[in-house]
Write a protein that holds these residues in place. Structure first.
Motif, PDB file in Angstrom:
ATOM      1  N   GLY A  40       0.783  -1.223   0.000  1.00 54.47           N
ATOM      2  CA  GLY A  40       0.000   0.000   0.000  1.00 54.47           C
ATOM      3  C   GLY A  40       0.816   1.274   0.000  1.00 54.47           C
ATOM      4  N   SER A  41       1.934   1.293   0.660  1.00 50.97           N
ATOM      5  CA  SER A  41       2.761   2.494   0.726  1.00 50.97           C
ATOM      6  C   SER A  41       4.144   2.194   0.183  1.00 50.97           C
ATOM      7  CB  SER A  41       2.859   2.996   2.170  1.00 50.97           C
ATOM      8  OG  SER A  41       3.402   1.991   3.014  1.00 50.97           O
ATOM      9  N   SER A  42       4.888   3.254  -0.109  1.00 48.11           N
ATOM     10  CA  SER A  42       6.246   3.050  -0.613  1.00 48.11           C
ATOM     11  C   SER A  42       7.162   2.665   0.539  1.00 48.11           C
ATOM     12  CB  SER A  42       6.758   4.342  -1.255  1.00 48.11           C
ATOM     13  OG  SER A  42       7.045   5.312  -0.251  1.00 48.11           O
ATOM     14  N   MET A  43       8.313   2.115   0.205  1.00 47.20           N
ATOM     15  CA  MET A  43       9.260   1.754   1.251  1.00 47.20           C
ATOM     16  C   MET A  43       9.804   2.990   1.950  1.00 47.20           C
ATOM     17  SD  MET A  43      11.204  -1.510  -0.421  1.00 47.20           S
ATOM     18  CE  MET A  43      10.246  -2.792  -1.208  1.00 47.20           C
ATOM     19  N   GLY A  44       9.852   4.100   1.224  1.00 43.43           N
ATOM     20  CA  GLY A  44      10.270   5.345   1.855  1.00 43.43           C
ATOM     21  C   GLY A  44       9.282   5.779   2.922  1.00 43.43           C
ATOM     22  N   GLN A  45       7.995   5.645   2.631  1.00 45.73           N
ATOM     23  CA  GLN A  45       6.961   5.972   3.608  1.00 45.73           C
ATOM     24  C   GLN A  45       6.997   5.006   4.789  1.00 45.73           C
ATOM     25  OE1 GLN A  45       3.763   5.741   0.721  1.00 45.73           O
ATOM     26  NE2 GLN A  45       3.392   7.954   0.854  1.00 45.73           N
ATOM     27  N   ASP A  46       7.227   3.720   4.472  1.00 46.90           N
ATOM     28  CA  ASP A  46       7.334   2.721   5.541  1.00 46.90           C
ATOM     29  C   ASP A  46       8.501   3.033   6.471  1.00 46.90           C
ATOM     30  OD1 ASP A  46       5.170   1.355   4.648  1.00 46.90           O
ATOM     31  OD2 ASP A  46       6.274  -0.308   3.754  1.00 46.90           O
ATOM     32  N   LEU A  47       9.638   3.390   5.892  1.00 42.10           N
ATOM     33  CA  LEU A  47      10.815   3.706   6.689  1.00 42.10           C
ATOM     34  C   LEU A  47      10.536   4.894   7.616  1.00 42.10           C
ATOM     35  CD1 LEU A  47      13.776   3.402   7.486  1.00 42.10           C
ATOM     36  CD2 LEU A  47      14.392   4.733   5.451  1.00 42.10           C
ATOM     37  N   LYS A  48       9.908   5.915   7.078  1.00 39.48           N
ATOM     38  CA  LYS A  48       9.581   7.102   7.868  1.00 39.48           C
ATOM     39  C   LYS A  48       8.640   6.735   9.016  1.00 39.48           C
ATOM     40  CE  LYS A  48       7.911  11.867   7.332  1.00 39.48           C
ATOM     41  NZ  LYS A  48       7.392  12.872   6.355  1.00 39.48           N
ATOM     42  N   ALA A  49       7.645   5.892   8.721  1.00 38.63           N
ATOM     43  CA  ALA A  49       6.684   5.485   9.744  1.00 38.63           C
ATOM     44  C   ALA A  49       7.345   4.646  10.836  1.00 38.63           C
ATOM     45  CB  ALA A  49       5.538   4.696   9.097  1.00 38.63           C
ATOM     46  N   GLU A  50       8.244   3.733  10.429  1.00 42.03           N
ATOM     47  CA  GLU A  50       8.908   2.879  11.412  1.00 42.03           C
ATOM     48  C   GLU A  50       9.872   3.677  12.283  1.00 42.03           C
ATOM     49  OE1 GLU A  50       7.932   0.069  12.193  1.00 42.03           O
ATOM     50  OE2 GLU A  50       6.712  -0.465  10.455  1.00 42.03           O
ATOM     51  N   GLN A  51      10.554   4.637  11.691  1.00 44.22           N
ATOM     52  CA  GLN A  51      11.461   5.462  12.498  1.00 44.22           C
ATOM     53  C   GLN A  51      10.666   6.266  13.531  1.00 44.22           C
ATOM     54  OE1 GLN A  51      15.646   5.939  10.476  1.00 44.22           O
ATOM     55  NE2 GLN A  51      14.419   7.772  10.446  1.00 44.22           N
ATOM     56  N   LYS A  52       9.491   6.731  13.142  1.00 43.57           N
ATOM     57  CA  LYS A  52       8.640   7.460  14.083  1.00 43.57           C
ATOM     58  C   LYS A  52       8.152   6.518  15.181  1.00 43.57           C
ATOM     59  CE  LYS A  52       4.511  10.374  14.299  1.00 43.57           C
ATOM     60  NZ  LYS A  52       3.402  10.983  13.514  1.00 43.57           N
ATOM     61  N   ARG A  53       7.806   5.298  14.780  1.00 43.11           N
ATOM     62  CA  ARG A  53       7.304   4.318  15.751  1.00 43.11           C
ATOM     63  C   ARG A  53       8.364   3.966  16.796  1.00 43.11           C
ATOM     64  NH1 ARG A  53       3.558  -0.028  14.588  1.00 43.11           N
ATOM     65  NH2 ARG A  53       4.032   0.211  12.370  1.00 43.11           N
ATOM     66  N   PHE A  54       9.600   3.712  16.307  1.00 41.38           N
ATOM     67  CA  PHE A  54      10.659   3.275  17.216  1.00 41.38           C
ATOM     68  C   PHE A  54      11.433   4.427  17.846  1.00 41.38           C
ATOM     69  CE2 PHE A  54       9.839  -0.612  14.904  1.00 41.38           C
ATOM     70  CZ  PHE A  54       9.990  -1.585  15.885  1.00 41.38           C
ATOM     71  N   GLY A  55      11.322   5.614  17.266  1.00 38.92           N
ATOM     72  CA  GLY A  55      11.983   6.776  17.842  1.00 38.92           C
ATOM     73  C   GLY A  55      13.490   6.718  17.765  1.00 38.92           C
ATOM     74  N   THR A  56      14.006   6.056  16.721  1.00 41.69           N
ATOM     75  CA  THR A  56      15.456   5.978  16.547  1.00 41.69           C
ATOM     76  C   THR A  56      15.766   5.724  15.088  1.00 41.69           C
ATOM     77  OG1 THR A  56      17.492   4.933  17.392  1.00 41.69           O
ATOM     78  CG2 THR A  56      15.661   3.471  16.878  1.00 41.69           C
ATOM     79  N   ARG A  57      17.010   5.946  14.720  1.00 40.69           N
ATOM     80  CA  ARG A  57      17.448   5.664  13.360  1.00 40.69           C
ATOM     81  C   ARG A  57      17.500   4.155  13.155  1.00 40.69           C
ATOM     82  NH1 ARG A  57      22.075   4.435  10.593  1.00 40.69           N
ATOM     83  NH2 ARG A  57      22.318   5.366   8.525  1.00 40.69           N
ATOM     84  N   ILE A  58      16.999   3.678  12.033  1.00 43.24           N
ATOM     85  CA  ILE A  58      17.017   2.251  11.720  1.00 43.24           C
ATOM     86  C   ILE A  58      18.267   1.956  10.895  1.00 43.24           C
ATOM     87  CG2 ILE A  58      15.807   0.395  10.509  1.00 43.24           C
ATOM     88  CD1 ILE A  58      13.193   1.840  11.207  1.00 43.24           C
ATOM     89  N   PRO A  59      19.217   1.186  11.426  1.00 40.57           N
ATOM     90  CA  PRO A  59      20.511   0.998  10.752  1.00 40.57           C
ATOM     91  C   PRO A  59      20.482   0.083   9.533  1.00 40.57           C
ATOM     92  CG  PRO A  59      20.648   0.569  13.132  1.00 40.57           C
ATOM     93  CD  PRO A  59      19.203   0.587  12.763  1.00 40.57           C
ATOM     94  N   VAL A  60      19.524  -0.873   9.504  1.00 42.60           N
ATOM     95  CA  VAL A  60      19.453  -1.847   8.409  1.00 42.60           C
ATOM     96  C   VAL A  60      18.016  -1.947   7.916  1.00 42.60           C
ATOM     97  CG1 VAL A  60      20.027  -4.184   7.645  1.00 42.60           C
ATOM     98  CG2 VAL A  60      21.210  -3.200   9.620  1.00 42.60           C
ATOM     99  N   VAL A  61      17.823  -1.890   6.601  1.00 42.91           N
ATOM    100  CA  VAL A  61      16.476  -2.041   6.042  1.00 42.91           C
ATOM    101  C   VAL A  61      16.455  -3.228   5.083  1.00 42.91           C
ATOM    102  CG1 VAL A  61      15.760   0.349   6.322  1.00 42.91           C
ATOM    103  CG2 VAL A  61      16.981  -0.316   4.256  1.00 42.91           C
ATOM    104  N   ARG A  62      15.409  -4.041   5.227  1.00 40.82           N
ATOM    105  CA  ARG A  62      15.187  -5.195   4.355  1.00 40.82           C
ATOM    106  C   ARG A  62      14.127  -4.813   3.341  1.00 40.82           C
ATOM    107  NH1 ARG A  62      15.223  -8.838   1.075  1.00 40.82           N
ATOM    108  NH2 ARG A  62      14.652 -11.017   1.457  1.00 40.82           N
ATOM    109  N   THR A  63      14.448  -4.911   2.065  1.00 37.71           N
ATOM    110  CA  THR A  63      13.544  -4.458   1.007  1.00 37.71           C
ATOM    111  C   THR A  63      13.455  -5.496  -0.109  1.00 37.71           C
ATOM    112  OG1 THR A  63      15.277  -3.330  -0.260  1.00 37.71           O
ATOM    113  CG2 THR A  63      14.237  -2.075   1.509  1.00 37.71           C
TER     114      THR A  63
END
Length: 328
Positions: free
Chosen positions: A75-98
């Motif tokens: 439903g959303s782009s991976m860029g949007q997902d990354l932004k949402a997950e960073q907001k959820r966890f409140g930290t920079r995500i060092p590794v992304v699986r795509t």
């Protein structure tokens, strides 16, 4: 072309897409007449590059990084997902699986680089082995690797979890191995030390009872930098208890070490078991996963943030702080 040849002669690492034969010889002759580079040096360097670039660059770091699998819910782009997950966890995500199920990619690397920055990227390309072996996608594959990020590790994977397709008769293990090697040779042609071919198989496949066996799918360690796996605590969302990470991960660690290569977890997760209404049990399990992974020097571990096949998604306390700490 001349600029490429000069670079090859000066650096000793030419792109393998340089044409051979008369064209290469003619350009070498022109460079010689200009007094810049001897023709023999150009030709010898080009030949050396064709045979001297490692198909699987060695991964040497021993510190584990933790991250998140993106794009699992659609439903959303991976860029949007990354932004949402960073907001959820409140930290920079060092590794992304795509994932990229098509080539050309739905979103080009030029756009993805802006999303991912200097994060490690674990990315899958998924093309049927017969199509790969026909050569139809060679040009697209070259574009994929040529335009990939240069300043951060890219753990690329060809056709993750092929076991179901093989069991269904869509292609054979032999075709899969050959296609993998074909893609790996194209990647190696760019002499890029940050492109790490990463085999990704189901966690179950490391079990001796699995069909097909992981050895039947293995293209050979010469073509694999990292052996990665997708072991779950109940892959179908049907977990009734939290199994010890040692029991879940030990077979994949053993299989990877057998090939004298590092191991990683491309996907892992667990639903909350029925008795764990507060989430403290899953939080404790996540803590043990992180501890085990560090102790055994996993390259990376990404958590499957998804509600597909079960509610694996981490949304609230006490689980969010545990994975945030791991990523931090």
């Amino acid at each position: 072309m001349r600029r490429l040849l000069i670079t090859a002669a000066l650096t000793g690492c030419a792109s393998l897409s340089l044409p051979a034969g008369p064209t290469l010889q003619a350009d070498a002759a022109q460079l010689t007449l200009s007094g810049r580079v001897p023709a023999t040096t150009v030709l010898q360097t080009a030949v050396k590059a064709k045979t001297g670039c490692a198909a699987a660059p060695a991964w040497k770091q021993r510190k584990t990084r933790f991250g998140i699998s993106l794009g699992s819910n659609g439903g959303s782009s991976m860029g949007q997902d990354l932004k949402a997950e960073q907001k959820r966890f409140g930290t920079r995500i060092p590794v992304v699986r795509t994932w990229d199920n098509t080539l050309p990619m739905r979103t080009s690397w030029s756009v993805k680089k802006k999303w991912y920055g200097k994060r490690w990227v674990v990315n899958t390309i998924r093309i049927a082995p017969r199509t790969v072996l026909s050569g139809k996608y060679d040009k697209r594959l070259r574009t994929y690797f040529r335009t990939a990020p240069r300043k951060t590790p890219v753990f690329w994977n060809y056709f993750h979890e092929p076991e179901d397709e093989i069991r269904a008769g869509k292609f054979t293990a032999k075709q899969y191995r050959k296609a993998w090697r074909h893609v790996a040779r194209i990647a190696a042609s760019f002499c890029r030390s940050n492109l790490y071919p990463t085999l990704v198989l189901m966690g179950w496949t490391a079990d001796s009872r699995a069909t097909p066996t992981w050895t039947a799918l293995n293209p050979g360690r010469r073509f694999v930098s990292v052996y990665a796996w997708d072991p779950y605590n109940g892959a179908l969302g049907d977990a009734t208890h939290y199994e010890r990470p040692a029991k879940i991960f030990r077979p994949v660690v053993k299989a990877s070490k057998k090939m004298n290569r590092p191991w990683a977890i491309a996907e892992t997760g667990s639903v909350r078991v029925p008795s764990d209404t507060s989430g403290t049990g899953r939080a404790a399990w996540l803590r043990k996963v992180a501890k085990y992974s560090r102790r055994h020097h996993a390259v990376f571990v990404t958590y499957y943030q998804s509600t597909r096949n079960g509610d694996f998604e981490l949304r609230r306390r006490p689980e969010i702080p545990v994975w945030r700490k791991a990523m931090g």
